[in-house]
Enzyme design. Structure first.
Site, PDB file in Angstrom:
ATOM      1  N   THR A 267       9.611  -2.222   5.204  1.00  0.00           N
ATOM      2  CA  THR A 267       8.734  -3.337   4.846  1.00  0.00           C
ATOM      3  C   THR A 267       9.092  -3.888   3.461  1.00  0.00           C
ATOM      4  O   THR A 267       9.222  -5.101   3.276  1.00  0.00           O
ATOM      5  CB  THR A 267       7.258  -2.877   4.848  1.00  0.00           C
ATOM      6  OG1 THR A 267       6.975  -2.291   6.123  1.00  0.00           O
ATOM      7  CG2 THR A 267       6.314  -4.028   4.590  1.00  0.00           C
TER       8      THR A 267
ATOM      9  N   ARG B 161     -10.565   0.641   6.737  1.00  0.00           N
ATOM     10  CA  ARG B 161     -10.133  -0.139   5.565  1.00  0.00           C
ATOM     11  C   ARG B 161     -11.216  -0.184   4.490  1.00  0.00           C
ATOM     12  O   ARG B 161     -10.927  -0.365   3.312  1.00  0.00           O
ATOM     13  CB  ARG B 161      -9.793  -1.577   5.976  1.00  0.00           C
ATOM     14  CG  ARG B 161      -8.555  -1.712   6.860  1.00  0.00           C
ATOM     15  CD  ARG B 161      -8.120  -3.171   6.908  1.00  0.00           C
ATOM     16  NE  ARG B 161      -7.240  -3.469   8.027  1.00  0.00           N
ATOM     17  CZ  ARG B 161      -5.916  -3.308   8.012  1.00  0.00           C
ATOM     18  NH1 ARG B 161      -5.327  -2.837   6.936  1.00  0.00           N
ATOM     19  NH2 ARG B 161      -5.193  -3.627   9.067  1.00  0.00           N
TER      20      ARG B 161
ATOM     21  N   ASP C 180       0.821  -1.213   0.000  1.00  0.00           N
ATOM     22  CA  ASP C 180       0.000   0.000   0.000  1.00  0.00           C
ATOM     23  C   ASP C 180       0.856   1.265   0.000  1.00  0.00           C
ATOM     24  O   ASP C 180       0.712   2.113  -0.874  1.00  0.00           O
ATOM     25  CB  ASP C 180      -0.992  -0.018   1.175  1.00  0.00           C
ATOM     26  CG  ASP C 180      -0.346  -0.318   2.519  1.00  0.00           C
ATOM     27  OD1 ASP C 180       0.884  -0.557   2.579  1.00  0.00           O
ATOM     28  OD2 ASP C 180      -1.064  -0.323   3.532  1.00  0.00           O
TER      29      ASP C 180
ATOM     30  N   LYS D  98       5.466   7.599  -0.629  1.00  0.00           N
ATOM     31  CA  LYS D  98       5.649   8.819   0.169  1.00  0.00           C
ATOM     32  C   LYS D  98       7.027   9.405  -0.119  1.00  0.00           C
ATOM     33  O   LYS D  98       8.038   8.702  -0.009  1.00  0.00           O
ATOM     34  CB  LYS D  98       5.530   8.515   1.669  1.00  0.00           C
ATOM     35  CG  LYS D  98       4.114   8.255   2.123  1.00  0.00           C
ATOM     36  CD  LYS D  98       4.024   8.300   3.655  1.00  0.00           C
ATOM     37  CE  LYS D  98       2.615   7.977   4.122  1.00  0.00           C
ATOM     38  NZ  LYS D  98       2.500   7.910   5.588  1.00  0.00           N
TER      39      LYS D  98
ATOM     40  N   GLY E 247      10.602   2.405   4.060  1.00  0.00           N
ATOM     41  CA  GLY E 247      11.181   1.435   3.139  1.00  0.00           C
ATOM     42  C   GLY E 247      11.479   0.091   3.792  1.00  0.00           C
ATOM     43  O   GLY E 247      11.783  -0.877   3.101  1.00  0.00           O
TER      44      GLY E 247
ATOM     45  N   ASP F  26       7.090   3.984   2.838  1.00  0.00           N
ATOM     46  CA  ASP F  26       7.369   5.066   3.788  1.00  0.00           C
ATOM     47  C   ASP F  26       8.850   4.999   4.172  1.00  0.00           C
ATOM     48  O   ASP F  26       9.708   5.484   3.429  1.00  0.00           O
ATOM     49  CB  ASP F  26       6.421   4.907   4.987  1.00  0.00           C
ATOM     50  CG  ASP F  26       6.492   6.044   5.982  1.00  0.00           C
ATOM     51  OD1 ASP F  26       7.147   7.056   5.692  1.00  0.00           O
ATOM     52  OD2 ASP F  26       5.881   5.931   7.068  1.00  0.00           O
TER      53      ASP F  26
HETATM   54  P1  IMP Z   1       7.619   1.338   5.854  1.00  0.00           P
HETATM   55  O1  IMP Z   1       8.091  -0.022   6.250  1.00  0.00           O
HETATM   56  O2  IMP Z   1       7.986   2.412   6.854  1.00  0.00           O
HETATM   57  O3  IMP Z   1       7.978   1.726   4.434  1.00  0.00           O
HETATM   58  O4  IMP Z   1       6.071   1.346   5.961  1.00  0.00           O
HETATM   59  C1  IMP Z   1       5.326   0.681   5.098  1.00  0.00           C
HETATM   60  C2  IMP Z   1       4.158   0.033   5.791  1.00  0.00           C
HETATM   61  O5  IMP Z   1       3.617   0.856   6.821  1.00  0.00           O
HETATM   62  C3  IMP Z   1       3.104  -0.127   4.754  1.00  0.00           C
HETATM   63  O6  IMP Z   1       3.079  -1.479   4.362  1.00  0.00           O
HETATM   64  C4  IMP Z   1       1.832   0.302   5.440  1.00  0.00           C
HETATM   65  O7  IMP Z   1       1.134  -0.837   5.851  1.00  0.00           O
HETATM   66  C5  IMP Z   1       2.243   1.091   6.651  1.00  0.00           C
HETATM   67  N1  IMP Z   1       2.026   2.552   6.448  1.00  0.00           N
HETATM   68  C6  IMP Z   1       2.953   3.497   6.236  1.00  0.00           C
HETATM   69  N2  IMP Z   1       2.410   4.714   6.094  1.00  0.00           N
HETATM   70  C7  IMP Z   1       1.079   4.506   6.206  1.00  0.00           C
HETATM   71  C8  IMP Z   1      -0.066   5.388   6.131  1.00  0.00           C
HETATM   72  O8  IMP Z   1       0.014   6.601   5.923  1.00  0.00           O
HETATM   73  N3  IMP Z   1      -1.277   4.799   6.304  1.00  0.00           N
HETATM   74  C9  IMP Z   1      -1.428   3.453   6.518  1.00  0.00           C
HETATM   75  N4  IMP Z   1      -0.402   2.610   6.583  1.00  0.00           N
HETATM   76  C10 IMP Z   1       0.840   3.134   6.432  1.00  0.00           C
HETATM   77 MG    MG Z   2       1.437  -2.557   4.592  1.00  0.00          MG
END
Ligand code: IMP
Ligand code: MG
Length: 183
Positions: free
Chosen positions: A114, A172, A107, A138, A112, A110
């Site tokens: 995940t 959701r 989805d 983002k 990175g 952010d």
């Molecule tokens: P990352 O690992 O920081 O890149 O975050 C990615 C995961 O965090 C995504 O798979 C989302 O499930 C969750 N996430 C990050 N930002 C948001 C947001 O603004 N709304 C909902 N979920 C988010």
């Molecule tokens: Mg996610």
């Protein structure tokens, strides 16, 4: 208030409407189809990408692709809106990825963490190629070095909900992507 947000969640303001998401997904699917990937396996990172992935695979079908689909449930966010920094597998893939061209669907990109976790896992299991596709890229500094190969929309440093994405398990079901107008 628009018709679209007149339902159960008036505290969520529309950023991307259901119509604009649907239009963008057709373009995105055509971009992906142009890569001519054989034996494509779509891996949807749950839970947040389930609505996006469901619409995307049908747009891919309309673009002439016949992907197989599997799911990887990861957790990094828990109940809070900020990343815990640690990514865990809550439910693993059923299918093997060896020799496959994988399209990893999430989805939001952010920090990175995940996407890097999922990419590393799939690459360690012998995938031929891995491309990444996110609904919202983002434009924020990453904690780890990763870029999305495909993204539907760019976002900024604000928390978004709807279209599969939650805050503490809510919102959701919204057909659009929006921001909270109240804390
Ligand atoms: P990352 O690992 O920081 O890149 O975050 C990615 C995961 O965090 C995504 O798979 C989302 O499930 C969750 N996430 C990050 N930002 C948001 C947001 O603004 N709304 C909902 N979920 C988010
Ligand atoms: Mg996610």
């Amino acid at each position: 208030m628009t018709q679209e947000q007149a339902g159960a969640a008036p505290e969520v303001q529309v950023i991307y409407s259901a119509d604009s998401i649907a239009r963008r997904l057709e373009e995105l699917a055509a971009e992906i189809a142009a890569r001519k990937l054989e034996r494509l396996l779509v891996v949807a990172v749950l839970k947040g990408s389930f609505v996006f992935a469901a619409d995307l695979i049908r747009a891919l079908y309309r673009s002439g692709l016949e992907p197989e689909v599997d799911f990887l449930t990861l957790s990094s966010y828990r109940k809070s809106r900020t990343s815990s920094g640690k990514v865990e597998i809550l439910r693993d893939l059923d299918l093997g990825v060896e020799g496959r061209n994988v399209l990893l669907v999430d989805d939001v990109l952010d920090s990175g963490r995940t996407l890097v976790f999922a990419k590393d896992l799939i690459s360690a299991r012998g995938a031929d190629s891995i491309l990444t596709c996110v609904l919202i890229d983002k434009k924020v500094p990453r904690a780890v070095n990763v870029a999305a190969d495909f993204s539907a929309f760019e976002g900024n440093d604000e928390f978004v909900v709807g279209y599969g994405m939650d805050v503490a398990h809510r919102y959701r079901e919204l057909p659009f992507v929006g921001r909270m107008t109240k804390e």
